[in-house]
Design an enzyme around this catalytic site. Sequence first.
Site: not given
Ligand code: IVH
Length: 694
Positions: A36-38, A338, A434, A84, A457, A249, A124, A314, A126, A145, A34, A452, A122, A437
Site C-alpha cells: 500500500e505504501y509503495d 520487489k 449438496c 533504491l 454424489c 551488502y 533484498k 547492481k 527485509d 540509516r 508495504d 454431503c 542479491e 447431488c
Molecule cells: S544496496 C545504493 N543491497 O533495501 C545501494 N540494499 O530499498 C543501497 N537492502 O536501504 C542498498 N538488502 O536497507 C542493498 N542486498 C541489498 C539489500 C539492500 C536489503 C535494503 C537496504 C536499502 C533498502 C533499499
Amino acid sequence: MPNPSLRTRIEELRRLLRYHNDRYYRDDAPEISDAEYDAMFRELREIEEAHPEFFDSDSPTQRVGAEPVEAFGTVLRTLPMLSLQNAFSEDELREFDARVRRLLKGRGVPESDLDRSGYVAEVKIDGLAVELTYENGIYTRGTTRGDGIRGEDITPNLRTIPDVPLAIPRKGSAGAATTSPGAVPAVPPRLLDVRGEIYMEKEEFRAMNRGRERLGEPPFANPRNAAAGSVRQLDPRVTASRRLRLWVYGTGRTEGISFSSHWEELEYLAGCGLPVNREGSRICRTIDEVLEFYRRMEAEKERLPFEIDGVVVKVNERALQGELGEVSRSPRWAIAAKFSPDRAETTVEEIAVSVGRTGTLTPVAILAPVVVRGVTVRRATLHNQDFIDDRDIRVGDRVVVQRAGDVIPEVVESMTARGKEPVRGEPFRMPDRCPICSSPVERVPGEAAHRCTGKGCVGKRKEALRHFVSKNAMDIEGMGGKIISLLVDEGLVSEPADLYALDARTLAGMERLGEKSADNLVRAVEKSRTPTLSRFLFGLGIPHVGEHLSTVLARRFGSLDALRNATVEELSEVHEIGPEVAQSVFDFFSSAEGARTVDRLLERGGIEIRPEPPREGKMAGKTFLFTGTLDIPRAKAQEMVRKAGGNVAASVSRKVDFLVAGADPGSKVSKAKEMGVRILSEQEFLEMAGTEGP
Ligand code: IVH
C-alpha cells in the site's frame, strides 16, 4: 495552469507518506502494508514527474527514511546512505536494463563493457539498514540509516549482536582461519564503513511474539519491525536479549582499500569475517539471468529462514557505476525488484460451494480478478462456515486475499466487516442440500466441516477421479478435470476402473477431444497401468493418507495384499502411523465400497502393482552440498540427489560427503577443503548421477 484537484491529491499523498514514514521508520510500527505504501509513493512520484511545477525538495519522494530520534544521538554522514528505486514487474526490470544501456551509450561507453561487467543480483533482506564503522580493523561505530545523512548512533546495541565482528581479523591471526575463507586482508584498512541489514529470523520472531503475548505486550507486526524495535533501544541489554542477525551488502567510506567491482567488494567483506549472503547473491551476465534469479528467489522465499521482499540488482563494475551516477535519493546503477505482494484487496462477487472427493463442502469466494504474487486470482478458499462467521465475510465485501508459498489462495479478512458498514449483503449460510447431488448435508461431528451424505454424489466422484489421475498418484497425463467431468457426465466413467476401459474411438467422439489427443490419452492411461504401491495407495484417496504416508505404508507392508489384511493394531505399530490413520486405512479396505473399488481396478482395470523401489540409490546415504552457478538448475541437481537416495545439505559441515562446485563458487570451497570434504565439478557430479550433462 496548476490543477487544484491535483494539488490536493499531491498534498494528501505527501501528508500520508510522511505520516506512514514515521510509523515505519521512527516507531517501528507500520499501519499499512508495504504494498500500500509503495502504491502511494509511486502515485506521488508519477504525478510529480508529469507536473514538475509541483516539485518540492521536501517531498517524501526526495527523501530517505525518517528523521532520527534525538535520544540516540545523531551521527552526520559525509557519504549518505542512499535508497533504491523500485521495480514492481519483470517489464520494469527490463526497463532498468534498457535505461542503464541507454545512459552508458550516451556517455560513450561501449555496450560490451556492461556485458563484461554484468550485474550482481542479491536477495533484498527485509530488515533495518545499518552502517558499521571499522577503524584500523576495530569496530568503532554503528548507526541506523536515519534520513540517509543523519543516522542514529546505536554503537553499543550493535556490539551485542554476535554476527557483528568487533575486529577484522588479520591474515594469520587466530580469528582469520575460522571466520574468513577468502581473501583475508593482510592489514585491515584504515577506515571501512560496512553497510548491511539487521534482521530477525522468522522462527525467532514467532518465538518472541509468543513471549510478548504471554506477558500481555503487543506483538510486533513482522520480523522487520521486531528487528528494528530491538535495535533501536536505549538499553543495549534489550538488544542483546533478542537474537538478531546481520547480512552485509556493501561499503560506505573506505580508506586504504578500494574495489573495482561490487563482487570484489563482497568477496573482500566475506574475507573480513563479515556475514555476506553468498547463497543469495549471484553474478548475472544478462538481464535474463537476473530475471531467472528473481523468479527462483520469489519461488523459494518461503523456505528461507528470514524474510526477503525482493532482489537488488547492481551494475557490477565500479567504473560503470560512476558513469551512471545517482539522482536525488537513489543510484541509477541499482534497482530493487520487489516481489509482488502476498496479499491484495479485491471484492467478493459471489460465494460458491465446491464438493471435495470425501464429500466435504468448501465455500469458495468468487472474486473480482486481482494479481497476487504474480498470479491472477479469481477464486479463494473460505475454508468453512466457522471461518466465514469469525471474519464476517459476505458477498459484496472488500476483502484481503493472500497467497503464501504454494498454498492455494485464501481470503484472510473482510475490510468491509472491519469498517462496520451498515448496509451489507446477508451472512453466508452453508446450504443444507449438496449443490451437486441435492443429498442432505451434515455437519461432521466435532469438526468445522460440512459433508454431503449422498453415496453416489457426482461431485465427490469427479473429485476422487481427479485425484486418482493426478501427477503424484497414477499420473495420467492429459486427463484433466474438464475431461473427467465430461466422461462422468456422459456416463462413460463412474469409478477409477472405468478409465482403463476407455478406447480411442469413444474418446475421439467427445466434445473438444481430437483424434490425436484421444490417442495420447489412451496411451497415458495404458502407461499408468503399472504403478508403484505407494502411488496406487495415494490415488485411492483414503482419508488422512497423503503422499508421504502412502510411501511409509508401501515400504512397511510391501504388497497390497499384506496391507489389505492388516489389522488396526498392526497398522498402528508402524512408525509415523497414528491411531486415526490406522483406523482410516482399515475402514477403507474393509468397507464394501473401498474393497470393490480396489478389486475392480485389479480385475477389470488390469492394474499390476510394481514393488516399491528401494530407498537405496546410487547416492544412498551420501550428503551433497551445492555452491556456485551450475549449468543445470540447482533445484534439478538437488532433486537428482534425492531421487538417487541421497541427502542435500544447506551448509558446510563434516556431515557433507561431496561439495559440488559450479562457477563462482565462493567461500564454501575453502571451508570444505579445510574439513576434508571431497569437491566435485558439475561434470563429475553428473557422471556420478549417471547423466551425461545438461
Ligand atoms: S544496496 C545504493 N543491497 O533495501 C545501494 N540494499 O530499498 C543501497 N537492502 O536501504 C542498498 N538488502 O536497507 C542493498 N542486498 C541489498 C539489500 C539492500 C536489503 C535494503 C537496504 C536499502 C533498502 C533499499
